[in-house]
Design an enzyme around this catalytic site. Structure first.
Site, PDB file in Angstrom:
ATOM      1  N   LYS A 166      -6.498   0.364 -69.423  1.00 36.09           N
ATOM      2  CA  LYS A 166      -6.766   1.625 -68.738  1.00 36.09           C
ATOM      3  C   LYS A 166      -6.478   2.838 -69.650  1.00 36.09           C
ATOM      4  O   LYS A 166      -5.936   2.666 -70.737  1.00 36.09           O
ATOM      5  CB  LYS A 166      -5.956   1.681 -67.438  1.00 36.09           C
ATOM      6  CG  LYS A 166      -6.254   0.529 -66.478  1.00 36.09           C
ATOM      7  CD  LYS A 166      -7.677   0.551 -65.942  1.00 36.09           C
ATOM      8  CE  LYS A 166      -8.131  -0.772 -65.368  1.00 36.09           C
ATOM      9  NZ  LYS A 166      -7.695  -1.060 -64.012  1.00 36.09           N
TER      10      LYS A 166
HETATM   11  C1  LIG Z   1      -7.595  -2.099 -62.867  1.00 34.86           C
HETATM   12  C2  LIG Z   1      -8.013  -1.654 -61.524  1.00 34.86           C
HETATM   13  C3  LIG Z   1      -7.144  -1.667 -60.418  1.00 34.86           C
HETATM   14  C4  LIG Z   1      -5.818  -2.329 -60.439  1.00 34.86           C
HETATM   15  O1  LIG Z   1      -4.955  -1.849 -61.419  1.00 34.86           O
HETATM   16  P1  LIG Z   1      -3.624  -2.692 -61.758  1.00 34.86           P
HETATM   17  O2  LIG Z   1      -2.732  -1.649 -62.389  1.00 34.86           O
HETATM   18  O3  LIG Z   1      -4.015  -3.765 -62.702  1.00 34.86           O
HETATM   19  O4  LIG Z   1      -3.063  -3.198 -60.491  1.00 34.86           O
HETATM   20  C5  LIG Z   1      -7.584  -1.124 -59.237  1.00 34.86           C
HETATM   21  N1  LIG Z   1      -8.823  -0.618 -59.109  1.00 34.86           N
HETATM   22  C6  LIG Z   1      -9.693  -0.604 -60.138  1.00 34.86           C
HETATM   23  C7  LIG Z   1     -11.036  -0.008 -59.929  1.00 34.86           C
HETATM   24  C8  LIG Z   1      -9.319  -1.141 -61.368  1.00 34.86           C
HETATM   25  O5  LIG Z   1     -10.212  -1.183 -62.373  1.00 34.86           O
END
Ligand SMILES: *Cc1c(COP(=O)(O)O)cnc(C)c1O
Length: 369
Positions: A166
């Site tokens: 991310k």
């Molecule tokens: C990665 C992601 C999540 C979850 O994030 P985590 O920190 O891994 O729990 C939720 N929504 C979307 C759209 C994502 O791409």
């Protein structure tokens, strides 16, 4: 990081509080709560929003598993709403239709796919007209310095992800933001076992720091100081990360423009460019998306596909009797989309090479008319 290790305080403490304060300042909101994943954060938001068993929560089928599974954690049901073809984001027109069919929808989770902001004003207006709370899945976003109206800060609550891929990362982690003190208090308590520590003075005049009360069966969703120390450094570097991604996006937008077998993403100034998604205009090509992906992979280009819509996943099909064509826009986008490599370290030559490979394949697979 080392200073955290040396301090001996490895779990949630002062460093996490600092990270939360810095993140709240960056997002321009009153409250930021660090959590151990965005999934956990979304769960806390829904719980704080009062979503309970058999409630309905509208969301997009064009997202990662996390967005909808948290609705099921509470025994509530996701109500998928189809997306806008141009943005991959929840369609306000389809949402309006969903509210007309079912005014009892308790909450809406718009997802800013790839970091491209949803049409939030329309979504917020619809939700408030129906008394539904808006929880933004801003897992692909990160507020800029001084940014107003940053995705994630417009609904009642918003959630960012610090998963490895991310915009910034703490390995695993996330942040919930809100302007609402009541919601923040509820989430803060539920984040750590439903424990309320601000009660001792009601029962004793001593400084009984050992005293606490369990108000609810809460969760174990706190972020460690180790992770937060990474997060603080990442947050300081985030503007640089973003500029590097934006530079890649601009190269793609320039290098791939004017090709009638491709559709390029909207060039929105608020885009975080977490993903760079191109769409194949399949009637102009002799191959499908999978074959195009294979050909890029054969050339050593690591592309991906975001997302396989949730409504075609076995669990949601089985549980809600959903069919592919129930969400035709999501389905079509899925069959046409390719995510190109985009990350801060991607060099100009690599981007040029990817652009050249796409053009070469576009020519090779072009359907003569
Ligand atoms: C990665 C992601 C999540 C979850 O994030 P985590 O920190 O891994 O729990 C939720 N929504 C979307 C759209 C994502 O791409």
């Amino acid at each position: 990081m080392l200073s955290v290790l040396r301090s001996g305080w490895l779990t949630t403490g002062e460093v996490t509080l600092q990270f939360e304060r810095e993140f709240a300042a960056r997002a321009g909101v009153e409250h930021a709560l660090a959590v151990n994943s965005a999934t956990a954060g979304l769960h806390l938001c829904l719980e704080a929003a009062g979503v309970r068993e058999n409630a309905k929560v509208a969301t997009s089928p064009y997202t990662f598993a996390a967005t909808a599974e948290v609705i099921r954690y509470l025994g509530a049901d996701p109500l998928f709403v189809d997306i806008d073809e141009a943005s991959y984001n929840l369609s306000p027109e389809r949402l309006e239709h969903a509210f007309r069919n079912d005014p009892s929808i308790a909450a809406v989770i718009p997802v800013h796919v790839g970091g491209l902001p949803c049409r939030m004003q329309a979504i917020l207006d619809l939700a408030s007209a129906h008394g539904a709370m808006v929880i933004e899945d801003a897992a692909h976003c990160l507020p800029h310095e001084g940014q107003e109206q940053a995705p994630g800060t417009l609904g009642a609550m918003g959630v960012y992800s610090f998963y490895a891929t991310k915009p910034i990362t703490t390995g695993e982690g996330g942040m919930v933001v809100t302007r609402d003190g009541e919601l923040a208090r509820r989430m803060s308590m539920m984040r750590l076992h439903g424990i309320d520590r601000n009660v001792w003075n009601r029962y004793t005049s001593r400084d009984a720091s050992w005293y606490y009360e369990v108000r609810e069966p809460g969760f174990k969703y706190n972020l460690t100081d180790l992770a937060s120390s990474l997060g603080r450094v990442q947050l300081r570097k985030s503007e640089g990360f973003f500029l590097a991604r934006e530079r890649v996006a601009r190269m793609y937008l320039g290098g791939l423009q004017g090709l009638d077998y491709l559709k390029l993403p909207a060039n929105d100034p608020a885009h975080s460019w977490h993903l760079f998604q191109i769409r194949l205009v399949l009637p102009r090509l002799t191959v499908d998306r999978d074959r195009f992906v294979d050909a890029l992979t054969e050339r050593g280009i690591g592309v991906s596909v975001h997302f396989i819509p949730l409504h075609i996943m076995p669990y949601y099909r089985r549980t809600y009797g959903l069919k592919e064509q129930d969400y035709p826009v999501a389905m079509q986008c899925y069959l046409e989309t390719i995510s190109l490599p985009i990350y801060p370290d991607l060099g100009d030559e690599q981007v040029e090479r990817i652009i050249a490979a796409i053009k070469e394949l576009g020519t090779r697979f072009y359907k003569k008319r």
